[in-house]
Design a protein around this motif. Sequence first.
Motif, mmCIF file in Angstrom:
data_model
loop_
_atom_site.group_PDB
_atom_site.id
_atom_site.type_symbol
_atom_site.label_atom_id
_atom_site.label_comp_id
_atom_site.label_asym_id
_atom_site.label_seq_id
_atom_site.Cartn_x
_atom_site.Cartn_y
_atom_site.Cartn_z
ATOM 1 N N UNK A 171 19.036 42.973 46.262
ATOM 2 C CA UNK A 171 18.956 44.429 46.236
ATOM 3 C C UNK A 171 17.560 44.914 45.887
ATOM 4 N N UNK A 172 16.759 44.078 45.321
ATOM 5 C CA UNK A 172 15.394 44.461 44.962
ATOM 6 C C UNK A 172 14.503 44.425 46.194
ATOM 7 N N UNK A 173 13.572 45.363 46.244
ATOM 8 C CA UNK A 173 12.614 45.372 47.346
ATOM 9 C C UNK A 173 11.530 44.327 47.097
ATOM 10 N N UNK A 174 10.730 44.081 48.137
ATOM 11 C CA UNK A 174 9.655 43.096 48.020
ATOM 12 C C UNK A 174 8.655 43.517 46.952
ATOM 13 N N UNK A 175 8.323 44.809 46.931
ATOM 14 C CA UNK A 175 7.345 45.287 45.945
ATOM 15 C C UNK A 175 7.890 45.148 44.516
ATOM 16 N N UNK A 176 9.193 45.407 44.337
ATOM 17 C CA UNK A 176 9.783 45.266 43.003
ATOM 18 C C UNK A 176 9.797 43.804 42.559
ATOM 19 N N UNK A 177 10.170 42.924 43.489
ATOM 20 C CA UNK A 177 10.158 41.493 43.158
ATOM 21 C C UNK A 177 8.749 41.029 42.801
ATOM 22 N N UNK A 178 7.771 41.496 43.579
ATOM 23 C CA UNK A 178 6.392 41.089 43.324
ATOM 24 C C UNK A 178 5.933 41.560 41.948
#
Length: 256
Positions: free
Chosen positions: A209-216
């Motif tokens: 559910x997390x976006x790529x930017x949030x994961x990064x």
Amino acid sequence: MEGDEEEDYMSDLFIKQDVRPGLPMVRRAKEAIQKEEKQKEANEKNRQKSIKEEEKERRDLVLKSALGNENKGFALLQKMGYKSGQALGKTGEGIVEPIPLNIKTGRSGLGHEELKKRKAEEKLENYRQKLHMKKQANEQAADQFRIRFKTKQEERKMEGDLRKSQRACQQLDLQKDIDVPKETWFWIEPEEEEKKDEEEKEDECTSSDLSVSEKLHILTTYLREEHFYCIWCGTTYEDSEDLSSNCPGDSAADHD
């Protein structure tokens, strides 16, 4: 006996004759065209003119001729000191020629020409507005394309930074004898793990559910706090103080 003699084919009279093939046909065609033109001219001369045409000719003839003394209005002007060719008015700043006569020959009502002109102007204005709107739509489409292209480029760059962070996290965790990642997506999953059953994948829905930017952001923060490592510097610092004093920041924009 001389008249009975055969014609001399080597004489100048015979040689000067034009014997080009097709010449008689061309001559006959020209004669037919000339005859047709003469017939048209004759028909035009013999054609009886309509009443409107006769009225127009008489009117044009009268309008072309200058006013004379037989005209009462012109005679009155002369009595008041007017001379032919002189402008009207006390100071001579008026018109010189009479107001032209505008003859209405059509069957349309008064104001029809103005209506046609107004409709033509409205049509032209609508056409210009359509062109303007089309130009604006094209510009907006181009801007949206540039934005989408830029967004895709940024997404690809963030995906690359995320994979880079995952590899660095896995390597640094293993160096500290951490066998299990803090979050399942902190490490790059092996190919065997990608073939798990749907039931196992449902347990990991929170990470997807997390976006790529949030994961990064989460992963780089973990690397900085846990391992004092910055993926954009590519350096492992001694401690948090060394990291904060020597690293430009915690994002890619800070390292540009």
